[in-house]
Design a protein around this motif. Structure first.
Motif, short mmCIF file in Angstrom:
data_model
loop_
_atom_site.label_atom_id
_atom_site.label_comp_id
_atom_site.label_asym_id
_atom_site.label_seq_id
_atom_site.Cartn_x
_atom_site.Cartn_y
_atom_site.Cartn_z
N SER A 164 37.48 40.65 47.15
CA SER A 164 37.03 42.03 47.35
C SER A 164 37.80 42.92 46.40
CB SER A 164 37.26 42.44 48.81
OG SER A 164 37.12 43.83 48.94
N ASP A 165 37.13 43.95 45.93
CA ASP A 165 37.80 44.90 45.05
C ASP A 165 38.94 45.62 45.76
OD1 ASP A 165 36.05 44.18 43.08
OD2 ASP A 165 34.67 45.85 43.46
N TYR A 166 38.81 45.78 47.05
CA TYR A 166 39.80 46.54 47.82
C TYR A 166 40.88 45.64 48.42
CZ TYR A 166 41.73 49.87 51.17
OH TYR A 166 42.56 50.69 51.90
N ASN A 167 40.50 44.46 48.90
CA ASN A 167 41.42 43.58 49.63
C ASN A 167 41.85 42.35 48.85
OD1 ASN A 167 39.30 44.61 52.07
ND2 ASN A 167 41.50 44.93 52.38
N GLY A 168 41.43 42.18 47.59
CA GLY A 168 41.83 41.02 46.82
C GLY A 168 41.11 39.78 47.29
N CYS A 169 41.81 38.65 47.30
CA CYS A 169 41.19 37.38 47.69
C CYS A 169 40.88 37.38 49.18
CB CYS A 169 42.13 36.21 47.37
SG CYS A 169 42.39 35.95 45.60
N GLY A 229 32.68 35.52 42.00
CA GLY A 229 33.16 35.32 40.63
C GLY A 229 34.45 36.07 40.41
N CYS A 230 35.50 35.71 41.15
CA CYS A 230 36.77 36.44 41.11
C CYS A 230 37.53 36.13 39.83
CB CYS A 230 37.61 36.08 42.32
SG CYS A 230 36.78 36.42 43.89
N GLN A 231 38.33 37.08 39.41
CA GLN A 231 39.12 36.92 38.19
C GLN A 231 40.31 35.99 38.42
OE1 GLN A 231 38.28 38.06 35.19
NE2 GLN A 231 36.40 38.89 36.08
N GLY A 257 45.20 40.04 49.49
CA GLY A 257 45.16 38.60 49.56
C GLY A 257 45.38 37.96 48.19
N VAL A 258 46.26 36.97 48.13
CA VAL A 258 46.57 36.26 46.89
C VAL A 258 46.52 34.76 47.17
CG1 VAL A 258 48.25 35.88 45.04
CG2 VAL A 258 48.06 38.14 46.10
#
Length: 328
Positions: free
Chosen positions: A51-56, A41-43, A76-77
């Motif tokens: 991931s909170d640390y690595n992004g997407c 459930g990413c923003q 990751g974006v």
């Protein structure tokens, strides 16, 4: 594939930091669900898992995974299109953004640049430090362009000029010192603009015949006109005559200057009388001279007759004198 391996390693390392990792589950991404801090459930709208640390960690379909560097860390974006300096590649497993060659500012793929970095010039999809022969570099566009003609200051190629040198006028991508036929120079725009020629309308009907003076003669004038529909430009064909006048004869009618006619007639009569009197005076003088001449001739004739008579009488007297003396 390389990014997928990197992401998997990052997940493993992240999982090793937590004691609550769970065994594989039956979900679509069991490795993410079993790791604390990994969520589906990413923003960010394009992320499928993150991931909170690595992004997407993975992206939704048609999104590209882009690893954005922040210091020593990569995040990751997920993006709909890759940023400048990267090009997108698609595969069944993953869509990723790949960095262009170092001399490319933007590219279509690893072998075709669309814009070069400063100091390089684009030619046939390649970024080069120098341009081929017969071409010059354009610092604004960072491209190799064909050499401009001598009269051109800025050109797209050898046949199309964008800005002419001083003293030349531009027309359809070419520079002219003297504009072609049917064109004229525009010093404000420094362009050859089409000439505008004068246009006039049709002639009007002839006006009624009007006397040119207040005399009672029949001579007059009539006129006609036409309008200017298009004013000419500076070098366009000038307008022809817009007014024409010609002589005419006024229809016979009673003269409007009625009060002047008797005066003029009286003057004419006085003149005629004066001329007649002058003629009569001259004739009278002539007759007087003739009379005087006749009288003088008669007198002279009479005098001559008298003289002759005296001469004859005197001669007769002289002839008769001797006889008279003898008789005595």
């Amino acid at each position: 594939m390389q990014l997928q391996v990197i992401s998997f390693v990052l997940i493993i390392l992240h999982c090793m930091d937590f004691t609550g990792c769970q065994p594989h589950s039956s979900s679509r991404h069991p490795q993410h669900k079993s790791i604390s801090g990994v969520s589906s459930g990413c923003q960010q709208g394009g992320c499928l898992t993150c991931s909170d640390y690595n992004g997407c960690l993975s992206c939704k379909p048609r999104f590209f995974m882009h690893l954005k560097r922040i210091g020593m860390k990569q995040i990751g974006v997920c993006m709909t299109s890759c940023p400048p300096g990267f090009y997108g590649t698609r595969s069944p497993e993953r869509n990723t953004c790949t960095k262009c060659r170092s001399e490319c500012d933007s590219c279509f793929d690893k072998n075709f640049c669309t814009r070069c970095r400063a100091g390089f010039y684009l030619h046939l999809g390649k970024c080069q430090e120098s341009c081929p022969d017969s071409m010059v570099h354009n610092d604004t566009q960072r491209e190799c362009v064909l050499s401009c003609p001598a009269e051109c200051e800025l050109c797209v190629n050898s046949e199309t000029c964008m800005r002419c040198r001083q003293g030349f006028y531009q027309l359809n991508g070419k520079c002219y010192h003297i504009c072609p036929e049917d064109y004229e120079p525009n010093d404000r725009l420094m362009e050859c603009t089409p000439q505008v020629h004068c246009q006039v309308g049709e002639w009007s009907e002839w006006s009624p015949c009007i006397r040119s003076s207040k005399t009672c003669n029949r001579r007059g004038q009539e006129a006609r006109m036409r309008q200017i529909l298009q004013t000419p430009s500076q070098f366009g064909r000038p307008c022809p005559l817009t007014t024409e006048v010609k002589d005419c004869l006024v229809k016979r009618k009673r003269c409007s200057g009625g009060r002047r006619n008797p005066e003029r007639k009286e003057r004419r009569n006085r003149k005629n009388r004066k001329d007649k009197e002058s003629d009569e005076g001259r004739r009278e003088k002539k007759r007087g001279r003739e009379r005087d001449r006749g009288t003088g001739e008669r007198e002279n004739s009479e005098n001559r007759n008298k003289t002759e008579h005296r001469h004859r009488r005197g001669h007769n007297t002289e002839t008769a004198s001797p006889e008279h003396s003898l008789v005595q």
